[in-house]
Design a protein around this motif. Sequence first.
Motif, PDB file in Angstrom:
ATOM      1  N   ASP A 192       0.497  -1.253   0.133  1.00  0.00           N
ATOM      2  CA  ASP A 192      -0.182   0.333  -0.383  1.00  0.00           C
ATOM      3  C   ASP A 192       0.688   1.136  -0.293  1.00  0.00           C
ATOM      4  OD1 ASP A 192      -2.453  -0.981   0.321  1.00  0.00           O
ATOM      5  OD2 ASP A 192      -2.562  -1.348   2.278  1.00  0.00           O
ATOM      6  N   THR A 193       0.055   2.104  -0.752  1.00  0.00           N
ATOM      7  CA  THR A 193       0.874   3.545  -0.682  1.00  0.00           C
ATOM      8  C   THR A 193       0.370   4.862  -0.171  1.00  0.00           C
ATOM      9  OG1 THR A 193       2.591   5.190  -1.780  1.00  0.00           O
ATOM     10  CG2 THR A 193       1.244   4.089  -2.905  1.00  0.00           C
ATOM     11  N   VAL A 194       0.337   6.032   0.044  1.00  0.00           N
ATOM     12  CA  VAL A 194      -0.722   7.054   0.660  1.00  0.00           C
ATOM     13  C   VAL A 194      -0.337   8.529  -1.113  1.00  0.00           C
ATOM     14  CG1 VAL A 194      -1.138   8.487   1.818  1.00  0.00           C
ATOM     15  CG2 VAL A 194      -1.115   6.792   2.807  1.00  0.00           C
ATOM     16  N   VAL A 195      -1.106   8.370  -1.692  1.00  0.00           N
ATOM     17  CA  VAL A 195      -1.535   9.392  -2.854  1.00  0.00           C
ATOM     18  C   VAL A 195      -2.253  10.514  -1.669  1.00  0.00           C
ATOM     19  CG1 VAL A 195       0.442   7.598  -3.910  1.00  0.00           C
ATOM     20  CG2 VAL A 195      -2.068   7.865  -3.937  1.00  0.00           C
ATOM     21  N   VAL A 196      -2.046  11.819  -2.876  1.00  0.00           N
ATOM     22  CA  VAL A 196      -2.942  13.048  -3.463  1.00  0.00           C
ATOM     23  C   VAL A 196      -3.596  12.828  -4.491  1.00  0.00           C
ATOM     24  CG1 VAL A 196      -3.140  14.987  -3.381  1.00  0.00           C
ATOM     25  CG2 VAL A 196      -1.965  14.519  -1.306  1.00  0.00           C
ATOM     26  N   ALA A 197      -3.937  12.520  -5.406  1.00  0.00           N
ATOM     27  CA  ALA A 197      -4.545  12.372  -7.068  1.00  0.00           C
ATOM     28  C   ALA A 197      -3.617  13.363  -7.405  1.00  0.00           C
ATOM     29  CB  ALA A 197      -6.281  12.060  -7.059  1.00  0.00           C
ATOM     30  N   GLY A 198      -4.409  14.470  -7.076  1.00  0.00           N
ATOM     31  CA  GLY A 198      -3.993  15.822  -7.992  1.00  0.00           C
ATOM     32  C   GLY A 198      -4.040  17.541  -6.353  1.00  0.00           C
ATOM     33  N   GLU A 199      -2.692  16.861  -6.223  1.00  0.00           N
ATOM     34  CA  GLU A 199      -2.762  18.397  -5.070  1.00  0.00           C
ATOM     35  C   GLU A 199      -2.691  19.710  -6.118  1.00  0.00           C
ATOM     36  OE1 GLU A 199       0.829  19.116  -1.613  1.00  0.00           O
ATOM     37  OE2 GLU A 199       1.553  18.639  -3.539  1.00  0.00           O
ATOM     38  N   ILE A 200      -2.432  19.636  -7.879  1.00  0.00           N
ATOM     39  CA  ILE A 200      -2.273  21.332  -8.297  1.00  0.00           C
ATOM     40  C   ILE A 200      -3.934  21.615  -8.444  1.00  0.00           C
ATOM     41  CG2 ILE A 200      -2.883  19.310  -9.857  1.00  0.00           C
ATOM     42  CD1 ILE A 200      -1.538  21.774 -11.825  1.00  0.00           C
ATOM     43  N   TYR A 201      -4.687  21.115  -7.205  1.00  0.00           N
ATOM     44  CA  TYR A 201      -6.078  21.853  -7.347  1.00  0.00           C
ATOM     45  C   TYR A 201      -6.689  21.755  -6.097  1.00  0.00           C
ATOM     46  CZ  TYR A 201      -6.829  19.009 -11.964  1.00  0.00           C
ATOM     47  OH  TYR A 201      -6.584  17.713 -13.321  1.00  0.00           O
ATOM     48  N   GLY A 202      -5.542  21.910  -5.474  1.00  0.00           N
ATOM     49  CA  GLY A 202      -5.762  22.694  -4.260  1.00  0.00           C
ATOM     50  C   GLY A 202      -6.092  24.112  -4.128  1.00  0.00           C
ATOM     51  N   ALA A 203      -6.670  25.260  -4.071  1.00  0.00           N
ATOM     52  CA  ALA A 203      -7.412  26.864  -3.780  1.00  0.00           C
ATOM     53  C   ALA A 203      -7.598  26.864  -2.553  1.00  0.00           C
ATOM     54  CB  ALA A 203      -8.532  26.735  -5.034  1.00  0.00           C
ATOM     55  N   GLY A 204      -7.672  28.895  -2.654  1.00  0.00           N
ATOM     56  CA  GLY A 204      -8.089  28.924  -1.473  1.00  0.00           C
ATOM     57  C   GLY A 204     -10.276  29.641  -1.745  1.00  0.00           C
ATOM     58  N   GLY A 205     -10.216  31.224  -1.008  1.00  0.00           N
ATOM     59  CA  GLY A 205     -11.892  31.345  -0.908  1.00  0.00           C
ATOM     60  C   GLY A 205     -12.223  31.898  -2.797  1.00  0.00           C
ATOM     61  N   LEU A 206     -11.511  32.727  -2.544  1.00  0.00           N
ATOM     62  CA  LEU A 206     -11.752  33.674  -3.601  1.00  0.00           C
ATOM     63  C   LEU A 206     -11.593  33.160  -5.547  1.00  0.00           C
ATOM     64  CD1 LEU A 206     -12.327  36.526  -5.263  1.00  0.00           C
ATOM     65  CD2 LEU A 206      -9.402  37.065  -5.253  1.00  0.00           C
ATOM     66  N   HIS A 207     -10.692  31.754  -5.595  1.00  0.00           N
ATOM     67  CA  HIS A 207     -10.355  30.617  -6.976  1.00  0.00           C
ATOM     68  C   HIS A 207     -11.526  29.895  -6.746  1.00  0.00           C
ATOM     69  CE1 HIS A 207      -6.674  28.173  -8.914  1.00  0.00           C
ATOM     70  NE2 HIS A 207      -8.211  27.500  -9.143  1.00  0.00           N
ATOM     71  N   ARG A 208     -12.112  29.353  -5.580  1.00  0.00           N
ATOM     72  CA  ARG A 208     -13.497  28.069  -5.388  1.00  0.00           C
ATOM     73  C   ARG A 208     -13.853  29.011  -5.929  1.00  0.00           C
ATOM     74  NH1 ARG A 208     -13.280  24.078  -2.103  1.00  0.00           N
ATOM     75  NH2 ARG A 208     -10.794  23.374  -1.747  1.00  0.00           N
TER      76      ARG A 208
END
Length: 848
Positions: free
Chosen positions: A21-37
């Motif tokens: 097993d391993t732990v991954v983040v599928a798409g950290e690139i999609y993290g965003a703040g309130g205005l971006h969202r």
Amino acid sequence: MASVSPIAGAQNPDVRAVHLDTVVVAGEIYGAGGLHRWFLGNNYRDAWTTPIKVPVLDLKTFHGGLKPTKIGGGMQAKSLRFSAPDGSEYVFRQVRKTNLNLNDQFRHTVIWYIVRDGGSASHPTSGLASAPLLATVGVLHPTPQLYFMPDDPALGEFRKDFAGILGTVEEYPAVPDKGRGFADAEKIIDSDSLLERINRDPREQVDARAFLRARLMDLLLGDNDRHPDQWKWARLSKNDGALWEPIPRDRDKVFVSYEGFVSSIARHTLRNLVTFSNKYPDPSSLFANAGEFDRRLLGGLDQVVWDSVATSIMNQITDPVIDDAVRALPPEYATSSRGIAAKLKARRTGLRGAADRYYRELWHVAEIHGTDADDEATVTRSGEGIVDVRIQSGGNAPYYSRRFEGGETSEIRIYLHGGNDRATVEGGVRKSISVRIIGGNGTNAFVDRSQVGGERNPTRFYDAGSVQNVKYAKDTLDEKKNVDNAFNHLFNRRPWVHAYGDLIPPIKDRGADITPIVSIHSQRGLGIYPVIGAARYVYGFRTVPYSSMMKADVAYATGSGRVRVRTELDKRFEGSDVHVPVTASMSQFEVVQFHGFGNDVPDLRGRFYDVRQRQWLFNPAIGKSFSPVSDISFGPIVRYTKTDSLTNRFLTQLRPYGYSPFGQAGLRLKMHLDSRYYPDTLRPRFVLDVDGRGYSGLWDVVSPYESADAVAAAFFTLPVPKKPVVAFRAGGKKLWGDFPYFDAAFVGGSETFRTESRQRWAGDASLYGSTELRVPVAQFPLILPLDVGLLGFVDAARVYVNGDSPGGWHSAAGAGFWVGYLNPGTSVNVLFTNNRESRITSSFGFAF
């Protein structure tokens, strides 16, 4: 089980050891703040950025050992195919798509980042939940499993592209030379092979009910990427007449939801930017790249079948089934999974209503396709708007049979295609659906024994008798725009149509579109003026390029407060290049200043020469098109012009002919010729515009007068680096008889002489010419991909009065630069000139 620390969205992390097993983040690139969202939506950002535990793929043990064979996939992401020892095949698909459906010119622009961020609208592991739902209703499908691809030497030459990537593994639908085929199928083909078969042979038929079941599941799941290339087709029996069963695959757009302010605006143009909610979007928007595909394969199913299949799915997809399905998603996504389950339950309840809406959208105009075999069609009109259609071949049972209701369908088009075909239409009724039967190549025999409202022979027949000139071919321009949409269009198998004295690919021939009109212009004497409006196009059978067009726009000159309102109507006719264009307008733009007549009037400026005028125009005509961009028209013209009486104005003191309210009527000839249909900067281009008018001695016209206005332009691309363009323009106007001042042959403004204001000189004749050198220099990304280039020009012009032109040619020259979006014609130009009163000028778009 062992695991490693989170791998934060990297596509190729350094994984030195393989763990269970391993732990991954599928798409950290999609993290965003309130205005971006707010701008680009919440979408599924929380899922993309949540660490999840996944198994590591062991290529040595999975299904007896996997051997990589080749790269596949579409435009958005690569996939990797594997072979197993038993002959079966598997495919590994990236979870996060790394490629964008954008030209390289958009790279690193704001648009590029917005489109890349749009990947957050897809759920990272939605395919895991769709598989059990498809299994519940009996749809053949691959079952994806989530894995992390290690940096395994067994990947060989594919190690660089696929090591360290989160993806799904599923069986690839195929029948190996040895061993068991997918779903025990005897044969599996692609959609392009299916299309060839159903076009050729009436025995090749699809299990339409199974396909409808799969399509309604797409509707339930909110999957907006179901074009023909996303399907395989299985024959489960050795019998050549066995039906082809659909196998939907590549389910990465299940639950897709484009949220945020930007998507809400873009959705007006890009209909497939749907959201996943309790309520369904317009099904035609959801299946924007699959509509023709659906019409072809579901054409034999009436509403009773649609209702039955929808009801069956609603009964099978129970709440526990939905809950079990979303539990297939990673447990770390539990919070968002509960929301997905709630939406699925609401959509399940409303499925029949959404299916009914899609049914009515598909069959408002029904298109039925025969084959290239010898087909026989029987059409029976009965009752109140009922039409039954049967098609059979070679004495066999009908391979197509369906009843159409007048309340659902307004027109039926039956394409029989190749072969020696026959068609018979029967029945006498008070009213009925319009029916067209199109034969195709071969010898076609048509008989119409029907009556509608007492009218005999109401059916429209095409290609009767012996026919050999019907053309079928791909539209290469359509494929260049979007290969998936082009493939979808091919399922509506229509022959090329006659237009402009040639054969052209079939175009849109049903429905309607509304297109916004938004632009900005500038003109010396008017200043900057935006234009806002809309155009509505209605499409019909073999009416090119549309059946009718209605357009209206409003322009407002911000500097002077002048207004222009224009409307256009255009009616086209089936199989004809003749059309009826009608234009009407109210404009304060036509004449903005008047200095008197002559080529040597004093070079005086200021508000003293301003003109405030309103002109109403109505011009119906008969036209003929020679190409999509070349046309000639002739018809009456009616104008009414009112000039305001302003104190301390030159025009008020002079009071020339036409100064008082002036009504007139006459005839107008317009011609626009363009040597090329489509943009191609490498070929020379020639454009000619002619506007001839004659006004009779009626209304306020004292005596008849005529005018002829013509301008020609030529464009040449030089075969040297950067591909600079040399452009030439020459034109002039001549009037005969006494004419109102506002119809004079004016020179001035970007249309004739750019360094002077509009209507700087006036006469009864004019000549003008211009040469430009346009040199592209560079491209760079900003909000949009921008082009920068250098621009140089020389202008010359003069007017005549009674044959005299004192002072000779007026000339101007200058150079500067332009900045444009992809196409220099959309540019902002800044020029430095030799005109003392206009050293620096700016404009939107090239002068010609």
